[in-house]
Design a protein around this motif. Structure first.
Motif, mmCIF file in Angstrom:
data_model
loop_
_atom_site.group_PDB
_atom_site.id
_atom_site.type_symbol
_atom_site.label_atom_id
_atom_site.label_comp_id
_atom_site.label_asym_id
_atom_site.label_seq_id
_atom_site.Cartn_x
_atom_site.Cartn_y
_atom_site.Cartn_z
ATOM 1 N N ARG A 166 -22.641 -5.750 -13.193
ATOM 2 C CA ARG A 166 -21.743 -5.266 -14.223
ATOM 3 C C ARG A 166 -20.305 -5.432 -13.753
ATOM 4 O O ARG A 166 -20.038 -5.561 -12.557
ATOM 5 C CB ARG A 166 -22.007 -3.793 -14.548
ATOM 6 N N LYS A 167 -19.388 -5.426 -14.703
ATOM 7 C CA LYS A 167 -17.981 -5.594 -14.381
ATOM 8 C C LYS A 167 -17.480 -4.388 -13.611
ATOM 9 O O LYS A 167 -17.723 -3.246 -13.983
ATOM 10 C CB LYS A 167 -17.168 -5.772 -15.664
ATOM 11 N N LYS A 168 -16.743 -4.649 -12.529
ATOM 12 C CA LYS A 168 -16.242 -3.576 -11.687
ATOM 13 C C LYS A 168 -14.990 -2.947 -12.289
ATOM 14 O O LYS A 168 -14.051 -3.644 -12.668
ATOM 15 C CB LYS A 168 -15.929 -4.120 -10.285
ATOM 16 N N LEU A 169 -14.975 -1.622 -12.386
ATOM 17 C CA LEU A 169 -13.830 -0.896 -12.903
ATOM 18 C C LEU A 169 -12.891 -0.527 -11.758
ATOM 19 O O LEU A 169 -13.319 -0.386 -10.613
ATOM 20 C CB LEU A 169 -14.298 0.382 -13.631
ATOM 21 N N PHE A 170 -11.620 -0.365 -12.082
ATOM 22 C CA PHE A 170 -10.668 0.030 -11.052
ATOM 23 C C PHE A 170 -10.841 1.504 -10.713
ATOM 24 O O PHE A 170 -10.957 2.357 -11.589
ATOM 25 C CB PHE A 170 -9.225 -0.209 -11.520
ATOM 26 N N ARG A 171 -10.854 1.794 -9.424
ATOM 27 C CA ARG A 171 -10.882 3.179 -8.942
ATOM 28 C C ARG A 171 -9.941 3.274 -7.753
ATOM 29 O O ARG A 171 -9.964 2.422 -6.871
ATOM 30 C CB ARG A 171 -12.290 3.611 -8.516
ATOM 31 N N PHE A 172 -9.168 4.322 -7.726
ATOM 32 C CA PHE A 172 -8.308 4.554 -6.567
ATOM 33 C C PHE A 172 -9.178 5.032 -5.418
ATOM 34 O O PHE A 172 -9.973 5.964 -5.564
ATOM 35 C CB PHE A 172 -7.245 5.600 -6.887
ATOM 36 N N GLU A 173 -9.039 4.384 -4.263
ATOM 37 C CA GLU A 173 -9.865 4.706 -3.109
ATOM 38 C C GLU A 173 -9.105 5.608 -2.143
ATOM 39 O O GLU A 173 -7.976 5.292 -1.738
ATOM 40 C CB GLU A 173 -10.290 3.425 -2.378
ATOM 41 N N GLU A 174 -9.719 6.705 -1.763
ATOM 42 C CA GLU A 174 -9.096 7.643 -0.833
ATOM 43 C C GLU A 174 -8.765 6.989 0.501
ATOM 44 O O GLU A 174 -7.772 7.327 1.145
ATOM 45 C CB GLU A 174 -10.013 8.848 -0.617
ATOM 46 N N MET A 175 -9.596 6.021 0.919
ATOM 47 C CA MET A 175 -9.385 5.378 2.214
ATOM 48 C C MET A 175 -8.067 4.609 2.264
ATOM 49 O O MET A 175 -7.528 4.363 3.345
ATOM 50 C CB MET A 175 -10.549 4.433 2.536
ATOM 51 N N TRP A 176 -7.517 4.221 1.092
ATOM 52 C CA TRP A 176 -6.236 3.514 1.081
ATOM 53 C C TRP A 176 -5.118 4.365 1.660
ATOM 54 O O TRP A 176 -4.140 3.849 2.185
ATOM 55 C CB TRP A 176 -5.874 3.110 -0.350
ATOM 56 N N LEU A 177 -5.261 5.695 1.551
ATOM 57 C CA LEU A 177 -4.208 6.592 2.024
ATOM 58 C C LEU A 177 -4.013 6.501 3.528
ATOM 59 O O LEU A 177 -2.981 6.937 4.048
ATOM 60 C CB LEU A 177 -4.536 8.037 1.624
ATOM 61 N N SER A 178 -4.993 5.929 4.249
ATOM 62 C CA SER A 178 -4.861 5.782 5.702
ATOM 63 C C SER A 178 -3.894 4.661 6.063
ATOM 64 O O SER A 178 -3.513 4.517 7.227
ATOM 65 C CB SER A 178 -6.226 5.505 6.334
ATOM 66 N N ASN A 179 -3.476 3.863 5.070
ATOM 67 C CA ASN A 179 -2.568 2.741 5.302
ATOM 68 C C ASN A 179 -1.241 2.999 4.603
ATOM 69 O O ASN A 179 -1.215 3.255 3.396
ATOM 70 C CB ASN A 179 -3.202 1.451 4.768
ATOM 71 N N PRO A 180 -0.105 2.946 5.315
ATOM 72 C CA PRO A 180 1.206 3.198 4.697
ATOM 73 C C PRO A 180 1.519 2.249 3.549
ATOM 74 O O PRO A 180 2.321 2.573 2.665
ATOM 75 C CB PRO A 180 2.192 2.987 5.858
ATOM 76 N N GLY A 181 0.894 1.089 3.540
ATOM 77 C CA GLY A 181 1.151 0.119 2.489
ATOM 78 C C GLY A 181 0.786 0.619 1.107
ATOM 79 O O GLY A 181 1.381 0.195 0.111
ATOM 80 N N CYS A 182 -0.161 1.543 1.032
ATOM 81 C CA CYS A 182 -0.566 2.097 -0.265
ATOM 82 C C CYS A 182 0.607 2.827 -0.914
ATOM 83 O O CYS A 182 0.919 2.612 -2.085
ATOM 84 C CB CYS A 182 -1.760 3.031 -0.081
ATOM 85 N N TYR A 183 1.264 3.703 -0.158
ATOM 86 C CA TYR A 183 2.422 4.443 -0.667
ATOM 87 C C TYR A 183 3.535 3.489 -1.075
ATOM 88 O O TYR A 183 4.180 3.664 -2.120
ATOM 89 C CB TYR A 183 2.911 5.420 0.397
ATOM 90 N N GLU A 184 3.740 2.445 -0.275
ATOM 91 C CA GLU A 184 4.799 1.481 -0.560
ATOM 92 C C GLU A 184 4.529 0.737 -1.861
ATOM 93 O O GLU A 184 5.451 0.476 -2.653
ATOM 94 C CB GLU A 184 4.933 0.499 0.604
ATOM 95 N N CYS A 208 0.097 0.007 -11.624
ATOM 96 C CA CYS A 208 -0.236 0.384 -10.242
ATOM 97 C C CYS A 208 -1.645 -0.085 -9.883
ATOM 98 O O CYS A 208 -1.887 -0.575 -8.782
ATOM 99 C CB CYS A 208 -0.137 1.903 -10.074
ATOM 100 N N GLY A 209 -2.568 0.094 -10.813
ATOM 101 C CA GLY A 209 -3.946 -0.304 -10.572
ATOM 102 C C GLY A 209 -4.084 -1.788 -10.284
ATOM 103 O O GLY A 209 -4.796 -2.195 -9.363
ATOM 104 N N ARG A 210 -3.367 -2.621 -11.070
ATOM 105 C CA ARG A 210 -3.442 -4.067 -10.856
ATOM 106 C C ARG A 210 -2.874 -4.455 -9.494
ATOM 107 O O ARG A 210 -3.444 -5.267 -8.775
ATOM 108 C CB ARG A 210 -2.689 -4.792 -11.975
ATOM 109 N N ASP A 211 -1.723 -3.855 -9.148
ATOM 110 C CA ASP A 211 -1.097 -4.201 -7.866
ATOM 111 C C ASP A 211 -1.915 -3.697 -6.681
ATOM 112 O O ASP A 211 -2.024 -4.366 -5.649
ATOM 113 C CB ASP A 211 0.321 -3.640 -7.808
ATOM 114 N N LEU A 212 -2.493 -2.505 -6.819
ATOM 115 C CA LEU A 212 -3.318 -1.961 -5.734
ATOM 116 C C LEU A 212 -4.594 -2.783 -5.554
ATOM 117 O O LEU A 212 -5.062 -2.970 -4.424
ATOM 118 C CB LEU A 212 -3.666 -0.494 -6.008
ATOM 119 N N SER A 213 -5.156 -3.269 -6.651
ATOM 120 C CA SER A 213 -6.349 -4.115 -6.554
ATOM 121 C C SER A 213 -6.028 -5.397 -5.796
ATOM 122 O O SER A 213 -6.807 -5.847 -4.940
ATOM 123 C CB SER A 213 -6.882 -4.446 -7.958
ATOM 124 N N TRP A 214 -4.867 -6.014 -6.128
ATOM 125 C CA TRP A 214 -4.457 -7.221 -5.415
ATOM 126 C C TRP A 214 -4.218 -6.910 -3.945
ATOM 127 O O TRP A 214 -4.639 -7.659 -3.062
ATOM 128 C CB TRP A 214 -3.171 -7.782 -6.037
#
Length: 309
Positions: A166-184, A208-214
């Protein structure tokens, strides 16, 4: 079946996580040993004997399809282990058991030392009589990699179906918070939206979702893809370690796999939506089971009209 090295409370959690209905446990002695067998209600299994060496069961007892399933572990004490394996060898020869072969890595156990040397063995395998193999001619024994153990898991496959995609939906991942790049990324998108006059909170969130996915794909790294790539590199590194006698690359890849498994456990803990899931719990298999169960519950595989089409 597996050596437990744990208590009954933990085994109950494992039973729930793999969604099996029954279990048979041979208690551990001290900190070592202990055996457990799990099965579902759809399997007509009867345990007929067990001890610290084995669990013996009968499938479809009393029917024409009856067959034995025996999980043998051996002697937990290293000094007495060779004698237990000698007795097993005598039984295998007398009963005419044959090796079912395997798919995957050649060895199922390894020990790596800091000096670059390693020991490799095929300790885990599936055996059957000729009559059993004629009943299940398509059987394949797969050696599965296990990042948290020095033993490979054994999967015996009769048949199976690939799950629908099935097509994957965008979800914000908590693990991204461990990388400063997420905030940036979020800050940059929000500021750009001010300049580009993007109206509405939903429009900004979507951007934000599109850029975070990339960013996740190209910078942070897709967890499952990275793990898959590392696990593909590991067999080749192991082969080179066997030939050259230097396991440096194996230990490096193992460390990287462990780091990505930490991120994976955070990802599945978030997706499980359990209130008690705390950061740092590495039982990602349980989290994965909960998330997958929710997916199966929400999935519509097809529709049927009044005429049955």
């Amino acid at each position: 079946m597996a050596e437990t090295l744990t208590n009954d409370a933990r085994l109950e959690i494992i039973q729930r996580s793999i969604e099996h209905d029954h279990r048979w446990v041979v208690p551990r002695e001290g900190k070592g040993g202990g055996l457990a067998m799990f099965w579902k209600s759809s399997i007509k299994l009867t345990v007929v004997g067990s001890c610290k060496y084995y669990i013996d069961a009968i499938i479809d007892r009393g029917s024409e399809n009856e067959w034995h399933l025996t999980g043998f572990y051996g002697e937990p004490e290293t000094a007495r282990r060779s004698k237990a394996w000698e007795k097993l060898g005598e039984v295998l020869d007398e009963c005419g058991f044959m090796d079912l072969g395997s798919v995957g890595p050649k060895f199922t156990w390894a020990r790596h030392f800091d000096n670059g040397n390693s020991i490799w063995e095929r300790l885990d395998q599936g055996l059957a009589t000729n009559n059993w193999f004629l009943k299940f001619p398509g059987t394949r024994v797969h050696h599965l990699r296990c990042d948290s153990s020095d033993h490979a898991a054994i999967l015996i496959v009769f048949s199976g179906l690939d799950p629908p995609k099935r097509k994957k939906l965008f979800r914000f991942e908590e693990m991204w918070l461990s990388n400063p790049g997420c905030y940036e990324i979020v800050q940059a998108v929000w500021n750009r939206c001010e300049t580009e006059h993007v109206e509405g909170i939903l429009g900004r969130v979507e951007k934000c979702g599109r850029d975070l996915s990339w960013w996740n794909t190209n910078v942070f790294g897709n967890v499952q893809r990275e793990l898959e790539n590392l696990r593909k590199l590991l067999p080749k590194a192991e082969e080179e370690a066997i030939l050259r006698g230097d396991n440096t690359r194996v230990r490096q890849l193992t460390k990287e796999i462990e780091e990505w498994r930490d991120k994976e456990s955070t990802m599945w803990a978030q997706r499980s939506r359990l209130l008690w899931a705390r950061q740092g719990d590495k039982n990602w298999n349980y989290f994965h089971s909960c998330a997958t169960k929710r997916y199966q519950k929400n999935l519509i595989e097809g529709l049927r009209d009044e005429e049955g089409s």
